[in-house]
Design a protein around this motif. Structure first.
Motif, PDB file in Angstrom:
ATOM      1  N   CYS A  45      -1.909  -7.446   1.429  1.00  0.00           N
ATOM      2  CA  CYS A  45      -1.093  -6.610   2.315  1.00  0.00           C
ATOM      3  C   CYS A  45      -2.031  -5.836   3.243  1.00  0.00           C
ATOM      4  O   CYS A  45      -2.994  -5.222   2.784  1.00  0.00           O
ATOM      5  N   CYS A  48      -1.639  -1.678   1.986  1.00  0.00           N
ATOM      6  CA  CYS A  48      -2.096  -1.180   0.680  1.00  0.00           C
ATOM      7  C   CYS A  48      -3.159  -2.079   0.051  1.00  0.00           C
ATOM      8  O   CYS A  48      -3.661  -1.779  -1.028  1.00  0.00           O
ATOM      9  N   CYS A  70       6.504  -5.384   1.730  1.00  0.00           N
ATOM     10  CA  CYS A  70       5.473  -5.556   0.706  1.00  0.00           C
ATOM     11  C   CYS A  70       6.046  -5.096  -0.637  1.00  0.00           C
ATOM     12  O   CYS A  70       6.707  -4.067  -0.718  1.00  0.00           O
ATOM     13  N   CYS A  73       4.004  -1.480  -1.536  1.00  0.00           N
ATOM     14  CA  CYS A  73       4.096  -0.246  -0.747  1.00  0.00           C
ATOM     15  C   CYS A  73       5.301  -0.242   0.187  1.00  0.00           C
ATOM     16  O   CYS A  73       5.492   0.702   0.932  1.00  0.00           O
TER      17      CYS A  73
END
Ligand SMILES: [Zn+2]
Length: 299
Positions: A45, A48, A70, A73
Motif C-alpha cells: 500500500c 501504510c 486498503c 488503513c
C-alpha cells in the motif's frame, strides 16, 4: 477463434494489465532510458506500506472485494488499477476479433483466424495498444511521453508494414482502416512510401503547431508520437487519427474548463487524445468514412 481461446486471451490481458499498473507507477521521468522496473519488491500500500496478500493481487476482483480500499488503513485505491486491467483485457480480445473481421481489407486472399497472418498482425497490434495504454497513463501522471515508447511504437509500425507487405496486405484497395475510401487520397503504390509519408505528415503537423504556439500548445513527445503513429497507420489514416484526436481533445478541454477543473493556461496532456483517436480509427475508421461519404450519397 473459440470461446475458450478468448477466455485465455482475456486472462492474459488482465495479468499484463496488472504489470502495466506496476510499470507505470514505478516509472520515474528522470530515470533515463528503460527505467521501468517490472520485477523485484513485493507490492504494498503506498500509504501504510502494508504488504499485499496474494488475493489482493488478483486483477479487478481484488479491487471489487476490497471495496476500493486498503485492508489495513482504508486508504482509497486508485481507480487506475481496475481500469488499466480491464482495458488491457479488452485489447487482448477485441484486437484479434477486429483483425479477423476486416481481414478482407488487410490481406490478399482469405485469411482465417489462427492463420499465421492473423496471429502475427494481431500480436503486433496488441503490442501497439499495450504501449498506448502505458503512454496514456504516464502522460496523464507525468505530462511526458517517454522516448522509448515512441521509438518502440515506430519500430512496430515498420515491422507491421513489412508483415502486411509480405501477406499481400497493401494495394489501392487494401491496407487502410478506411477501406476503399483511402483510394481517393492517393499514395497507394508502395507501402513504404505510404507509411513514411504518413510519418512525415504527423511530424510536420506537430512541428508547425509547436512552432506557431512557441511550444505552449504541444510538446516534442506529441510530435514523436505522431511520427510513430504515421508509421503504424499509414496515409491517409494518419489524417483521420489527428483530426479525431483534436476534436475529442477540444471537446474534453472545453468540458474541463466549463466545469472549472482547468483554465485556458493549464496544460492538458495530449498523448491520451492521440491514443483515443488512433483506437477510434482502428475500430471504426471504415464506419466513419462510410457515414461521412454516405451523407453525400457516395458509397
Ligand atoms: Zn494502506
Amino acid at each position: 477463434m473459440t470461446f475458450f481461446s478468448y477466455i485465455l486471451l482475456a486472462t492474459l490481458g488482465l495479468i499484463i494489465g496488472s504489470f502495466l499498473n506496476v510499470a507505470t507507477l514505478r516509472y520515474d521521468p528522470d530515470g533515463g532510458f528503460l527505467n521501468i522496473r517490472l520485477f523485484g519488491g513485493r507490492s504494498h500500500c503506498p500509504r501504510c506500506r502494508a504488504q499485499l496478500a496474494w488475493y489482493e493481487l488478483i486483477p479487478v476482483l481484488s479491487y471489487l472485494f476490497l471495496w476500493g480500499q486498503c485492508r489495513h488503513c482504508k486508504q482509497h485505491i486508485s481507480l487506475q488499477y481496475p481500469i488499466v486491467e480491464l482495458l488491457t483485457a479488452i485489447v487482448f480480445v477485441a484486437i484479434p476479433m477486429r483483425i479477423e473481421s476486416m481481414s478482407y481489407m488487410l490481406f490478399a486472399g482469405s485469411v482465417g483466424a489462427l492463420s499465421v497472418a492473423h496471429l502475427l498482425v494481431s500480436a503486433l497490434w496488441v503490442a501497439v495498444f499495450v504501449l498506448f495504454i502505458a503512454l496514456a497513463v504516464i502522460d496523464l501522471r507525468h505530462m511526458i511521453i517517454p522516448d522509448f515508447i515512441a521509438i518502440a511504437l515506430g519500430t512496430i509500425g515498420v515491422v507491421l508494414a513489412g508483415v502486411m507487405q509480405w501477406f499481400g496486405g497493401f494495394s489501392p484497395l487494401r491496407g487502410s482502416f478506411m477501406g476503399h475510401y483511402a483510394m481517393i487520397f492517393g499514395f497507394r503504390e508502395s507501402i513504404w512510401v505510404n507509411h513514411f509519408f504518413a510519418a512525415f505528415v504527423g511530424l510536420i503537423f506537430f512541428g508547425l503547431i509547436i512552432g506557431l504556439s512557441r511550444g505552449r500548445a504541444m510538446g516534442w513527445g506529441d510530435l514523436k508520437l505522431a511520427g510513430a503513429l504515421g508509421l503504424i497507420f499509414g496515409w491517409p489514416d494518419i489524417v483521420l487519427v489527428l483530426m479525431l484526436s483534436f476534436i475529442i481533445g477540444s471537446v474534453v478541454s472545453v468540458g474541463l474548463m466549463v466545469r472549472g477543473r482547468k483554465t485556458m493556461g493549464d496544460a492538458v496532456p495530449f498523448g491520451p487524445f492521440l491514443v483515443i483517436g488512433a483506437a477510434t480509427v482502428f475500430f471504426f475508421g471504415f464506419r466513419i468514412m462510410s457515414l461521412y461519404f454516405g451523407s453525400f450519397g457516395v458509397v
